[in-house]
Design a protein around this motif. Structure first.
Motif, mmCIF file in Angstrom:
data_model
loop_
_atom_site.group_PDB
_atom_site.id
_atom_site.type_symbol
_atom_site.label_atom_id
_atom_site.label_comp_id
_atom_site.label_asym_id
_atom_site.label_seq_id
_atom_site.Cartn_x
_atom_site.Cartn_y
_atom_site.Cartn_z
ATOM 1 N N GLY A 1 3.993 24.236 5.084
ATOM 2 C CA GLY A 1 4.629 24.849 6.200
ATOM 3 C C GLY A 1 5.349 23.649 7.206
ATOM 4 N N MET A 2 4.638 22.544 7.269
ATOM 5 C CA MET A 2 5.351 21.352 8.134
ATOM 6 C C MET A 2 5.133 20.024 7.276
ATOM 7 S SD MET A 2 6.915 19.897 10.082
ATOM 8 C CE MET A 2 7.668 20.877 11.176
ATOM 9 N N ASN A 3 3.556 19.829 7.309
ATOM 10 C CA ASN A 3 3.075 18.633 6.728
ATOM 11 C C ASN A 3 3.104 17.372 7.977
ATOM 12 O OD1 ASN A 3 2.305 16.110 5.563
ATOM 13 N ND2 ASN A 3 2.040 17.379 3.818
ATOM 14 N N LEU A 4 2.243 17.441 8.903
ATOM 15 C CA LEU A 4 2.357 16.629 9.890
ATOM 16 C C LEU A 4 2.061 15.108 9.476
ATOM 17 C CD1 LEU A 4 0.471 18.356 12.676
ATOM 18 C CD2 LEU A 4 2.959 17.918 12.569
ATOM 19 N N VAL A 5 1.344 15.036 8.166
ATOM 20 C CA VAL A 5 1.065 13.673 7.699
ATOM 21 C C VAL A 5 2.357 12.812 7.580
ATOM 22 C CG1 VAL A 5 0.301 12.162 5.690
ATOM 23 C CG2 VAL A 5 -1.141 14.116 6.598
ATOM 24 N N ALA A 6 3.562 13.581 7.228
ATOM 25 C CA ALA A 6 4.663 12.952 7.003
ATOM 26 C C ALA A 6 5.318 12.383 8.331
ATOM 27 C CB ALA A 6 5.752 14.087 6.447
ATOM 28 N N LYS A 7 4.832 12.934 9.493
ATOM 29 C CA LYS A 7 5.455 12.721 10.572
ATOM 30 C C LYS A 7 4.425 11.397 11.536
ATOM 31 C CE LYS A 7 7.802 16.855 11.936
ATOM 32 N NZ LYS A 7 8.105 17.880 13.036
ATOM 33 N N GLU A 8 3.026 11.621 10.938
ATOM 34 C CA GLU A 8 2.097 10.982 11.580
ATOM 35 C C GLU A 8 2.132 9.291 11.035
ATOM 36 O OE1 GLU A 8 -1.351 14.113 12.505
ATOM 37 O OE2 GLU A 8 -1.376 13.150 10.778
ATOM 38 N N ILE A 9 2.576 9.393 9.741
ATOM 39 C CA ILE A 9 2.329 7.843 9.278
ATOM 40 C C ILE A 9 3.238 7.118 9.870
ATOM 41 C CG2 ILE A 9 2.530 6.393 7.211
ATOM 42 C CD1 ILE A 9 1.251 8.603 5.725
ATOM 43 N N PRO A 10 4.702 7.304 9.869
ATOM 44 C CA PRO A 10 5.721 6.469 10.684
ATOM 45 C C PRO A 10 5.609 6.107 12.084
ATOM 46 C CG PRO A 10 6.768 8.393 9.518
ATOM 47 C CD PRO A 10 5.333 8.603 9.516
ATOM 48 N N VAL A 11 4.682 7.073 12.822
ATOM 49 C CA VAL A 11 4.351 6.782 14.016
ATOM 50 C C VAL A 11 3.340 5.595 14.100
ATOM 51 C CG1 VAL A 11 3.315 7.661 16.186
ATOM 52 C CG2 VAL A 11 4.978 9.179 14.906
ATOM 53 N N LEU B 1 9.489 12.044 0.299
ATOM 54 C CA LEU B 1 9.269 13.240 0.983
ATOM 55 C C LEU B 1 9.646 14.514 -0.117
ATOM 56 C CD1 LEU B 1 8.295 14.861 3.289
ATOM 57 C CD2 LEU B 1 10.487 14.551 4.422
ATOM 58 N N SER B 2 8.870 15.327 -0.245
ATOM 59 C CA SER B 2 9.171 16.470 -1.002
ATOM 60 C C SER B 2 9.965 17.171 -0.372
ATOM 61 C CB SER B 2 7.999 17.145 -1.338
ATOM 62 O OG SER B 2 8.143 18.531 -1.802
ATOM 63 N N ARG B 3 11.099 17.991 -0.899
ATOM 64 C CA ARG B 3 11.924 18.942 -0.406
ATOM 65 C C ARG B 3 11.135 20.210 -0.226
ATOM 66 N NH1 ARG B 3 15.431 17.365 -4.890
ATOM 67 N NH2 ARG B 3 15.256 19.500 -5.873
ATOM 68 N N GLY B 4 9.869 20.254 -0.564
ATOM 69 C CA GLY B 4 8.963 21.519 -0.230
ATOM 70 C C GLY B 4 8.227 21.432 0.634
ATOM 71 N N VAL C 1 4.601 11.874 0.320
ATOM 72 C CA VAL C 1 4.038 13.339 0.865
ATOM 73 C C VAL C 1 4.924 14.298 -0.047
ATOM 74 C CG1 VAL C 1 4.528 15.025 2.812
ATOM 75 C CG2 VAL C 1 3.829 12.443 3.139
ATOM 76 N N ASN C 2 4.171 14.706 -1.059
ATOM 77 C CA ASN C 2 5.003 15.403 -2.131
ATOM 78 C C ASN C 2 4.546 16.923 -2.310
ATOM 79 O OD1 ASN C 2 2.729 14.347 -3.339
ATOM 80 N ND2 ASN C 2 3.451 14.808 -5.430
ATOM 81 N N ALA D 1 0.921 -1.347 0.054
ATOM 82 C CA ALA D 1 -0.105 -0.036 -0.115
ATOM 83 C C ALA D 1 0.679 1.164 0.026
ATOM 84 C CB ALA D 1 -1.016 0.055 1.207
ATOM 85 N N ILE D 2 0.706 2.134 -1.045
ATOM 86 C CA ILE D 2 1.206 3.509 -0.891
ATOM 87 C C ILE D 2 0.184 4.442 -0.554
ATOM 88 C CG2 ILE D 2 1.892 5.405 -2.401
ATOM 89 C CD1 ILE D 2 3.227 3.297 -4.481
ATOM 90 N N VAL D 3 0.471 5.053 0.513
ATOM 91 C CA VAL D 3 -0.557 5.903 1.322
ATOM 92 C C VAL D 3 -0.173 7.286 1.158
ATOM 93 C CG1 VAL D 3 -1.589 6.407 3.419
ATOM 94 C CG2 VAL D 3 -1.321 4.028 2.570
ATOM 95 N N ARG D 4 -1.318 8.240 0.672
ATOM 96 C CA ARG D 4 -1.148 9.715 1.063
ATOM 97 C C ARG D 4 -2.531 10.101 1.561
ATOM 98 N NH1 ARG D 4 0.534 12.619 -3.677
ATOM 99 N NH2 ARG D 4 -0.103 14.634 -2.102
#
Length: 451
Positions: A362-372, A382-385, A356-357, A257-260
């Motif tokens: 500003g932050m994008n908490l999804v990038a932090k939430e999924i690994p948790v 992950l996007s550099r943006g 997460v692209n 599964a690729i999740v966004r």
């Protein structure tokens, strides 16, 4: 004068009201990690107060009746003024400026209508400043939240020079070039408003540097908001999430599964993400039938035509991918264009890859939430943006958000990543993601205001 020692000002408050058919008003607490984290932090402060706008007819009725909850003051701002300030300026000008979203041959246009809306934005900010001035104790600490209230620090400083004032911007800050698109007097008002704060806070050093570059001075600090691991995991294991997880697993089967998970927000770059997934299936046919892209896209700002069109484009592109590659027993993309938090958390739990692209975030908490929350560990593309890039880049597969081919290659590498490596990366990502949860994030800002 009231004696609140710590005050928060934000467009949205920690609660809202519902008006029953018999005229009874009932208060309902807001959700989300930031609201709960701020509420928990404020609960530790004596006589703390949260000032917010009344957002609905029920909220405004509560203000008119004098109904309130401890620690919260709602402001009944004229609905036309509010709409001009919130939709006309905050979401249609400042958001587009800070996220670099303008279609420059056509936008922006600063005309008489804009000037009327800007006057409403000024009035909206002044209403907050006046309320804060009335409620704050001598020398109190005031934490102003986000781009909706960028003028509050300056206006409040004029009214109450004794106060210690912080402003935190949850979005990126525009480059000097993009900021210069604003009319000169408006840009100066915006910067003067922000510079009324003792400390201006951002999620990343990049956004803080952009602010200083445009302002030429100021005290900028970095407070990278993280997630509360215990709270998030508890939310992700509620019965309704378990039910959604069972449904998704039935649809996905034993495939990866690729999740966004995003709002259908222009800056989130959902369309290029779908194009990258299509290119993955085209260039790496070995993944056909072996992977499913779970895309949760919450409808956002559907009162604006450009957002309605974008949401429809997401639906159409997902359908095209399914038409091109789908088979009788495999649907490559499962897209959910609805606000379904339980489904999103279920998708988090089964993520093998998180995509997460954003073009700019500003932050994008999804990038932090999924690994948790991910149960088997996930590889993060992950996007550099994304603001989260500064903290997570070492353990993510990082991409240029505009480069569809690079993103497709990163998805392939993520899917092929050996499980031990994925597990180790996930562990380090989760540690970084939880370094400054909402309560600690808030308290760090308070500490920065202490003499």
């Amino acid at each position: 004068m009231a004696a609140s020692q710590v005050l928060v000002a934000a467009n949205r408050g920690p609660l809202s009201y519902a008006l029953d058919t018999d005229g009874t008003l009932s208060a309902r607490r807001g959700g989300g990690g930031l609201v709960s984290g701020l509420s928990a932090a404020l609960a530790r402060q004596p006589d703390a107060l949260w000032i917010c706008a009344a957002l609905s007819d029920a909220d405004r009725e509560a203000v008119r009746r004098g109904v309130s909850e401890p620690g919260v003051r709602m402001l009944d701002i004229d609905p036309t003024v509010y709409d001009d300030a919130y939709n006309g300026i905050a979401n249609s000008v400042l958001w587009f400026t800070h996220h670099h979203l303008y279609d420059v041959p056509r936008e922006p246009v600063f005309d008489a209508r804009f000037r009327r809306q800007w006057a409403s934005y000024v009035a909206y900010n002044e209403a907050f400043a006046q309320a804060l001035a009335e409620e704050a104790a001598q020398g109190a600490a005031v934490l102003v939240q986000d781009y909706h209230l960028a003028l509050v620090p300056g206006a409040l400083r004029a009214l109450r020079p004794d106060l210690r004032i912080a402003h935190f911007t949850h979005t990126p800050w525009a480059s000097k070039e993009y900021l210069s698109m604003l009319p000169d007097d408006v840009r100066e008002q915006l910067l003067d408003g922000m510079l009324g704060a003792d400390v201006v806070g951002f999620h990343t050093g990049a956004w803080a540097s952009a602010f200083l570059d445009g302002a030429g001075r100021g005290n900028a600090a970095v407070f990278p908001l993280g997630v509360d691991a215990d709270e998030l995991r508890a939310l992700a294991h509620r019965p309704e999430v378990d039910d959604k997880l069972a449904q998704l697993r039935a649809e996905v089967g034993d495939r990866k599964a690729i999740v966004r998970v995003d709002r259908t927000e222009l800056s989130k770059n959902i369309l290029r993400g779908l194009l990258a997934y299509r290119e993955l299936l085209s260039e790496h046919p070995e993944w056909r039938g072996r992977v499913v892209h779970l895309a949760s896209a919450y409808p956002s700002r559907q009162d604006l035509k450009v957002y309605r069109d974008y949401t429809q484009a997401v639906r159409e592109l997902a359908a095209e991918v399914n038409e091109e590659f789908g088979t009788a027993d495999w649907q490559p993309v499962l897209v959910s264009v609805q606000d379904d938090f339980a489904r999103s958390l279920a998708a988090y739990r089964m993520a093998d890859v998180a995509l997460v692209n954003p073009v700019r975030d500003g932050m994008n908490l999804v990038a932090k939430e999924i690994p948790v929350v991910s149960e088997a560990g996930c590889a993060l593309v992950l996007s550099r943006g994304a603001g989260a890039y500064e903290e997570l880049r070492g353990d993510a597969l990082t991409v240029n958000p505009y480069d569809v081919t690079e993103t497709a290659a990163a998805l392939h590498a993520a899917l092929a990543m050996p499980e031990p490596e994925r597990a180790e990366r996930t562990k380090r990502l989760a540690a970084s993601a939880t370094a400054l949860p909402p309560t600690a994030w808030f308290e760090a800002q308070l500490a920065a205001l202490r003499p």
